[in-house]
Design an enzyme around this catalytic site. Sequence first.
Site, PDB file in Angstrom:
ATOM      1  N   HIS A 181       0.806  -1.225   0.000  1.00 34.13           N
ATOM      2  CA  HIS A 181       0.000   0.000   0.000  1.00 34.13           C
ATOM      3  C   HIS A 181       0.835   1.270   0.000  1.00 34.13           C
ATOM      4  CE1 HIS A 181      -2.401  -3.300   1.735  1.00 34.13           C
ATOM      5  NE2 HIS A 181      -3.329  -2.805   0.948  1.00 34.13           N
ATOM      6  N   HIS A 212      -5.150   0.831  -3.206  1.00 34.25           N
ATOM      7  CA  HIS A 212      -5.927   0.988  -4.423  1.00 34.25           C
ATOM      8  C   HIS A 212      -5.598   2.328  -5.072  1.00 34.25           C
ATOM      9  CE1 HIS A 212      -8.232   2.572  -1.045  1.00 34.25           C
ATOM     10  NE2 HIS A 212      -8.925   3.337  -1.875  1.00 34.25           N
ATOM     11  N   MET A 249     -11.142  -6.715 -10.194  1.00 31.31           N
ATOM     12  CA  MET A 249     -12.116  -7.611  -9.565  1.00 31.31           C
ATOM     13  C   MET A 249     -13.511  -7.318 -10.108  1.00 31.31           C
ATOM     14  SD  MET A 249     -13.257  -8.119  -5.603  1.00 31.31           S
ATOM     15  CE  MET A 249     -11.689  -8.606  -4.927  1.00 31.31           C
ATOM     16  N   SER A 250     -14.185  -6.326  -9.551  1.00 32.14           N
ATOM     17  CA  SER A 250     -15.587  -6.132  -9.914  1.00 32.14           C
ATOM     18  C   SER A 250     -15.766  -5.723 -11.374  1.00 32.14           C
ATOM     19  CB  SER A 250     -16.241  -5.114  -8.970  1.00 32.14           C
ATOM     20  OG  SER A 250     -15.475  -3.942  -8.917  1.00 32.14           O
TER      21      SER A 250
END
Lengths: 211, 211
Positions: free
Chosen positions: B105, B125, B179-180
Amino acid sequence: MIIPWLHAVTPECESILECVQIAVDIHPYVDAIHVRQKQWTARMMWDAVEQYREAGIPQHKLIVNDRVDVAAAANLRGVQLAYHSLPPHAVRAAFAQLLMGVSVHDEREARQAEQQGADYIIYGHVFPTACKPGREPKGEEALRRCRQAITIPIVAIGGITYDNIGKVISAGASGVAVMSGIWHDEHPALSARRYRESLMAAVQGTSMLRS
Amino acid sequence: MIIPWLHAVTPECESILECVQIAVDIHPYVDAIHVRQKQWTARMMWDAVEQYREAGIPQHKLIVNDRVDVAAAANLRGVQLAYHSLPPHAVRAAFAQLLMGVSVHDEREARQAEQQGADYIIYGHVFPTACKPGREPKGEEALRRCRQAITIPIVAIGGITYDNIGKVISAGASGVAVMSGIWHDEHPALSARRYRESLMAAVQGTSMLRS
């Protein structure tokens, strides 16, 4: 005379430090210490294993629950597998160096574990135990049948006391695994020593009966 | 031209069957599928991996999250480690055969991962994402600084869309993890293909700028 196994299984709720302190006291009397905390991450197990080692617990006495990767990466004695773990045959094939125990609850599971290459099984719970409230213990007769079903060593678990060790050894167990009887005793080292002595006496008694 | 990586990361809440069905559709367009369900036991992961294989997903495209033992026993491409996993140096030493990704991160964690032998990092992210509500995204500039801090490939994650892929590639990412954007799309295969095309276009754009 066969030297019986005494495995000490860490309870769920202790801190790492508390576990390590007790392990330091008891390890001379036991053959294996199971690092069993089911809620711990791999990193927590790794850190605990490092603390065990720094405290002088020999690596060859450490067995971790479920996490084959921790056992292999930390070069420990072995791993104890449960129904939710990798299949024993897969572990046997990929991690030949590890002692592989499998926890089972009946003869069918015991046979399956043996067929998949388990080095030993932990079978239980044999006697009533506070860890499994409301669940019927297997009893010595079921342990005896299990002994007849397989040839690998059986470590009996569940409600084992100094006084009933003789029964499980007579029923064919090669040793016992103890959690609260050691870890929750007021004097864990004294308790571990007494378990060890009871085990030796039980094996000698069985040998005398057989000779 | 360097071929950029497209990693598809399985979402938390799907059933094995649903994941496998989508994986079958998307795998021609992706370099890796991450089996990531954090609540799954080792046995569930093993079973899922078997289903992936039976459905024709190549083993060399499968990466499991955290469970190094599953990756090794199933002879998969690799493992993705998080802060709660075994330390990367320990995995590197004991499992040289596995591709080892580390999720980080910030630049400090990125350097640490590189020093410990990571093959690549997943960094994020980068953009706002519904998976991390209320948590500030890192942004492209932080990604660019991360790129300057290490030499191993960086896979960018978090809110990556067809449209912003160009930004992360310009900032130095070697690929993206989604992912989504893939799994929750109405047409996962079409989406994966479009991610792939956007990635290729972005790399070509970057190459042209550099030449």
